[in-house]
Scaffold this active site. Structure first.
Site, PDB file in Angstrom:
ATOM      1  N   HIS A   1      -5.298   2.521 -14.198  1.00 16.18           N
ATOM      2  CA  HIS A   1      -6.520   2.232 -14.967  1.00 16.18           C
ATOM      3  C   HIS A   1      -6.238   1.584 -16.019  1.00 16.18           C
ATOM      4  O   HIS A   1      -4.666   1.995 -17.281  1.00 16.18           O
ATOM      5  CB  HIS A   1      -7.632   2.953 -15.377  1.00 16.18           C
ATOM      6  CG  HIS A   1      -7.967   4.091 -14.266  1.00 16.18           C
ATOM      7  ND1 HIS A   1      -9.236   3.266 -13.566  1.00 16.18           N
ATOM      8  CD2 HIS A   1      -7.119   4.426 -13.202  1.00 16.18           C
ATOM      9  CE1 HIS A   1      -9.564   4.171 -12.238  1.00 16.18           C
ATOM     10  NE2 HIS A   1      -8.570   4.434 -11.997  1.00 16.18           N
TER      11      HIS A   1
ATOM     12  N   HIS B   1      -4.947   3.557  -2.513  1.00 18.61           N
ATOM     13  CA  HIS B   1      -4.318   3.327  -3.107  1.00 18.61           C
ATOM     14  C   HIS B   1      -3.760   3.768  -4.460  1.00 18.61           C
ATOM     15  O   HIS B   1      -4.345   3.012  -5.303  1.00 18.61           O
ATOM     16  CB  HIS B   1      -4.586   1.859  -2.741  1.00 18.61           C
ATOM     17  CG  HIS B   1      -4.136   0.591  -2.860  1.00 18.61           C
ATOM     18  ND1 HIS B   1      -3.439  -0.331  -1.639  1.00 18.61           N
ATOM     19  CD2 HIS B   1      -3.237   0.583  -3.811  1.00 18.61           C
ATOM     20  CE1 HIS B   1      -3.163  -1.246  -1.675  1.00 18.61           C
ATOM     21  NE2 HIS B   1      -2.320  -1.451  -3.133  1.00 18.61           N
TER      22      HIS B   1
ATOM     23  N   GLY C   1      -8.592  13.304  -9.612  1.00 19.34           N
ATOM     24  CA  GLY C   1     -10.289  12.790  -9.816  1.00 19.34           C
ATOM     25  C   GLY C   1      -9.279  11.191  -9.167  1.00 19.34           C
ATOM     26  O   GLY C   1     -10.107  10.466  -9.239  1.00 19.34           O
TER      27      GLY C   1
ATOM     28  N   HIS D   1       0.656  -1.628  -0.495  1.00 22.44           N
ATOM     29  CA  HIS D   1      -0.113   0.538   0.233  1.00 22.44           C
ATOM     30  C   HIS D   1       0.866   1.528  -0.014  1.00 22.44           C
ATOM     31  O   HIS D   1       1.915   1.211   0.537  1.00 22.44           O
ATOM     32  CB  HIS D   1      -0.672   0.037   1.101  1.00 22.44           C
ATOM     33  CG  HIS D   1      -1.822   1.273   1.145  1.00 22.44           C
ATOM     34  ND1 HIS D   1      -3.106   1.189   0.553  1.00 22.44           N
ATOM     35  CD2 HIS D   1      -1.362   2.993   1.889  1.00 22.44           C
ATOM     36  CE1 HIS D   1      -3.314   2.470   1.029  1.00 22.44           C
ATOM     37  NE2 HIS D   1      -2.539   3.154   1.123  1.00 22.44           N
TER      38      HIS D   1
ATOM     39  N   HIS E   1      -2.591   3.289  -7.745  1.00 22.68           N
ATOM     40  CA  HIS E   1      -3.735   2.605  -9.717  1.00 22.68           C
ATOM     41  C   HIS E   1      -3.249   2.996 -10.393  1.00 22.68           C
ATOM     42  O   HIS E   1      -3.412   3.432 -10.974  1.00 22.68           O
ATOM     43  CB  HIS E   1      -4.592   1.715  -9.165  1.00 22.68           C
ATOM     44  CG  HIS E   1      -6.227   2.732  -8.784  1.00 22.68           C
ATOM     45  ND1 HIS E   1      -6.068   3.332  -7.476  1.00 22.68           N
ATOM     46  CD2 HIS E   1      -7.084   2.920  -9.206  1.00 22.68           C
ATOM     47  CE1 HIS E   1      -6.856   4.252  -7.642  1.00 22.68           C
ATOM     48  NE2 HIS E   1      -7.037   3.811  -9.107  1.00 22.68           N
TER      49      HIS E   1
ATOM     50  N   ASN F   1      -4.681   8.754 -11.743  1.00 25.96           N
ATOM     51  CA  ASN F   1      -4.881   9.375 -10.936  1.00 25.96           C
ATOM     52  C   ASN F   1      -4.298   9.780  -9.914  1.00 25.96           C
ATOM     53  O   ASN F   1      -3.805   8.874  -8.935  1.00 25.96           O
ATOM     54  CB  ASN F   1      -6.576   9.345 -10.933  1.00 25.96           C
ATOM     55  CG  ASN F   1      -7.919   9.253 -11.931  1.00 25.96           C
ATOM     56  OD1 ASN F   1      -6.988   9.848 -13.061  1.00 25.96           O
ATOM     57  ND2 ASN F   1      -8.593   9.031 -12.091  1.00 25.96           N
TER      58      ASN F   1
END
Length: 107
Positions: A101, A97, A92, A46, A99, A86
């Site tokens: 897209h 955590h 946004g 994390h 990530h 983001n």
């Protein structure tokens, strides 16, 4: 982090439609897709966002970016895909955590 939904997904405490997993990262289908293929690639460790990445995360981030094209191809995105990270509320980000897209339309 105990209240992070992505940490819970990585720990298998919350189910997800997993498309890729190894010892360091997990990729699963977004439950609110913005494209016909919308995947989220997360590190199992994390940290809140790209702005919170530390020098010790550098190699992991590189491995994640190198894995994206392989995951995209396996998902049928052979004509190309879009990646998006983001960062922060102003960028946004909704789940804090890190990530990536992976979005697109299958060929």
């Amino acid at each position: 982090m105990t209240d992070c939904i992505f940490c819970k997904i990585a720990a298998k405490e919350i189910p997800a439609s997993v498309v890729y997993e190894d010892g360091e990262m997990l990729c699963f289908k977004d439950i609110n897709p913005a494209a016909p293929v919308h995947l989220l690639l997360i590190p199992k460790v994390h940290f809140d966002s790209l702005a919170h990445a530390q020098p010790e995360h550098e190699a992991l981030l590189g491995r994640m970016m190198m894995k994206v094209p392989q995951i995209a191809e396996a998902a049928g995105l052979t004509n190309g895909f879009k990646t998006q990270v983001n960062t922060g509320k102003g960028g946004g980000q909704e789940v804090f955590h890190l990530h990536i897209h992976i979005l697109g339309r299958p060929a």
